[in-house]
Design an enzyme around this catalytic site. Structure first.
Site, PDB file in Angstrom:
ATOM      1  N   GLU A 265      -2.051  -3.978   6.986  1.00 58.03           N
ATOM      2  CA  GLU A 265      -1.709  -4.909   5.899  1.00 58.03           C
ATOM      3  C   GLU A 265      -2.937  -5.689   5.436  1.00 58.03           C
ATOM      4  O   GLU A 265      -3.052  -6.047   4.268  1.00 58.03           O
ATOM      5  CB  GLU A 265      -0.583  -5.849   6.325  1.00 58.03           C
ATOM      6  CG  GLU A 265       0.723  -5.152   6.724  1.00 58.03           C
ATOM      7  CD  GLU A 265       1.236  -4.132   5.712  1.00 58.03           C
ATOM      8  OE1 GLU A 265       0.948  -4.282   4.507  1.00 58.03           O
ATOM      9  OE2 GLU A 265       1.916  -3.166   6.126  1.00 58.03           O
ATOM     10  N   GLU A 294      -2.908   2.598  -0.557  1.00 57.44           N
ATOM     11  CA  GLU A 294      -2.750   3.091   0.804  1.00 57.44           C
ATOM     12  C   GLU A 294      -4.083   3.581   1.374  1.00 57.44           C
ATOM     13  O   GLU A 294      -4.289   3.557   2.577  1.00 57.44           O
ATOM     14  CB  GLU A 294      -1.683   4.198   0.829  1.00 57.44           C
ATOM     15  CG  GLU A 294      -1.092   4.490   2.187  1.00 57.44           C
ATOM     16  CD  GLU A 294      -0.282   3.353   2.821  1.00 57.44           C
ATOM     17  OE1 GLU A 294      -0.028   2.338   2.147  1.00 57.44           O
ATOM     18  OE2 GLU A 294       0.070   3.473   4.002  1.00 57.44           O
TER      19      GLU A 294
HETATM   20 CO    CO Z   1       0.793   0.590   3.452  1.00 62.11          CO
END
Ligand code: CO
Length: 499
Positions: A265, A294
């Site tokens: 995160e 991502e």
């Molecule tokens: Co993610």
């Protein structure tokens, strides 16, 4: 309206866009609250509140004059940033305008019920319960793709919503190469003992929390513009510039979950923190896609966080927090956190086999949306594909087709996870070219230099370029699996050399 100059039209759009961004900020903080501290009985009115705000934003942005303003503004002399903002404005205007409101509302309603049914079905491990709702979702999505239009095949329209202008055909070429090589590499580690049991133990939650905060501080997470809280499903969110929040979860019997959840995160948060503040309220001031987002979380979680050099730096601190590691060699800890082992559950998968889980879902979604696979056959198809990739079959529905929440509302999202893994490794090779061996910097704790490179090349660019354009600008080519395969094969060699 018609008497406006292109410049005036652009200015008007800019003002509306910025104003709506503040409404989105409100939704973000509501969303954060909902997943952290909201009292139980607050949910009902909160979802009404979300719906009111969401509808307002949608209505404001689909008014006819927005389209007129875009048309006028397009005729002006535009710089690169204005051109890009107009591209995204027009795209979102057209996409939202095309979808009839009844379909939109029906989709939200069906998803809400489907989510509840999915939870129950997963608990009971009974796909039959969920099947009629999945059928409804697929029907809605098939209708949606026909309305939106697509490049080669219906599934492209769903993909495009998450990763602008990429096609299923391109992804499937990338995935095919990845699939074959992954299965080959998996053979190499089949017999390897990764000593995972060494890190089983009991780890106090409060200590885990302070260790995670310690790591964040050392790496350079700016707590004056962010915070970390606890949740069941970790996430990162930007409320607006200057307020970026992450969450993690703590299992007292599994220390890896909080550490790597936090690093993951943090990677998302770095991207959001590094966006250009002056572009806030316009598309260029926002993250460009899930596949790029991502790539940033995976970069910090896996490429940096699961490296030997990272733990050469921090292992003494981990030992300081947890006696458990006193008698475990660093190399063995490194082995354990990198265990490669095929398993049923995607979210628990390692760096290598994770992508197989995604390839499975991508192939099934594509066939479902393109009409090549019917709902009645989807469970068998899942189990058969799973066996061909992993060598064994799911023992029941909850560790098979029912494990993920995604299909209770949408499709087209899964491929972005693997694109993220591949993109992260592709960026790594470029960083090594530009900065020398990145792991030398990691060993020294010089995260600032790495952060600055990412900021300059990726974060600050926001949505100036489309996702694949950004990759081309930064690395010289579109997503190419060879970088990830080289990275993971090198790592496997290193792991195999440790006894
Ligand atoms: Co993610």
């Amino acid at each position: 309206m018609n008497n406006l100059t292109p410049k005036q039209a652009y200015e008007k759009l800019y003002k509306i866009s910025k104003r709506l961004a503040y409404f989105s900020s409100v939704l973000s903080i509501l969303g954060w609250d909902e997943r952290t501290y909201i009292p139980k009985s607050g949910y009902k009115y909160r979802s009404e509140l979300n719906a009111v705000l969401g509808e307002y934003i949608h209505d404001e942005w689909t008014k006819d004059y927005i389209g007129e303003l875009i048309e006028i503004a397009k005729n002006g002399e535009l710089n690169e940033i204005e051109r890009s903002n107009l591209y995204w404005w027009e795209r979102s205007y057209i996409r939202s305008k095309k979808i009839p409101k009844e379909l939109l509302i029906n989709h939200i309603k069906v998803s809400t019920v489907a989510y509840q049914v999915w939870k129950e079905a997963r608990e009971k491990s009974d796909f039959e319960l969920f099947k009629p709702y999945l059928n409804e979702i697929v029907k809605i999505l098939r209708e949606k793709v026909q309305i939106l239009g697509y490049k080669n095949e219906p599934y492209d329209a769903l993909l495009d919503g998450y990763e602008a202008e990429i096609t299923a055909e391109e992804i499937s070429k990338v995935f095919e190469e990845l699939k074959g090589e992954t299965i080959r590499l998996l053979e190499k580690v089949k017999e390897k003992d990764f000593k995972r049991r060494l890190i089983n133990g009991h780890f106090e939650k409060e200590k885990q929390k302070s260790f995670c905060i310690y790591l964040l501080e050392k790496i350079g997470f700016d707590f004056s513009m962010g915070r970390i809280d606890e949740t069941t499903h970790p996430f990162a969110t930007r409320i607006h510039p200057g307020d970026i929040r992450i969450t993690t979860r703590f299992y007292e019997d599994n220390i890896l979950s909080s550490i790597f959840g936090t690093l993951h995160e943090m990677g998302h948060a770095f991207y959001e923190m590094g966006l250009k503040e002056e572009y806030f309220g316009t598309p260029v001031g926002e993250a460009v896609s899930l596949g790029i987002h991502e790539s940033q979380s995976r970069f910090w979680e896996n490429i940096i966080g699961r490296s030997l050099e990272f733990w050469e730096l921090f292992y003494k601190d981990l030992r300081r927090y947890f006696m458990h590691f006193e008698n475990i060699k660093l190399e063995h800890f490194y082995l354990a956190i990198n265990e490669i082992k095929p398993s049923y559950i995607r979210v628990e998968a390692d760096e290598l086999t994770y992508n197989l889980h995604i390839i499975l879902r991508f192939e099934l979604e594509r066939d479902l949306i393109n009409g090549k696979l019917s709902i009645d056959d989807v469970k068998d198809a899942w189990n058969e594909k799973f066996e061909s990739l992993f060598g064994f079959r799911p023992r029941n529905d909850s560790e098979g087709i029912l494990q993920d929440v995604h299909w209770s509302s949408d499709m087209g999202y899964f491929p972005t996870y693997t694109l993220g893994n591949l993109n992260a490794a592709q960026f790594l090779y470029k960083i090594n070219k530009d900065l020398g061996n990145i792991y030398e910097l990691v060993k020294e704790g010089n995260f600032k230099t790495i952060y600055n490179w990412l900021k300059e090349n990726i974060y600050e660019k926001g949505s100036l370029y489309k996702p694949q354009e950004l990759l081309e600008k930064v690395t010289g080519e579109r997503t190419n699996p060879k970088y990830f395969l080289k990275y993971i094969e090198d790592k496997i060699e290193k792991l195999l050399s440790i006894d």
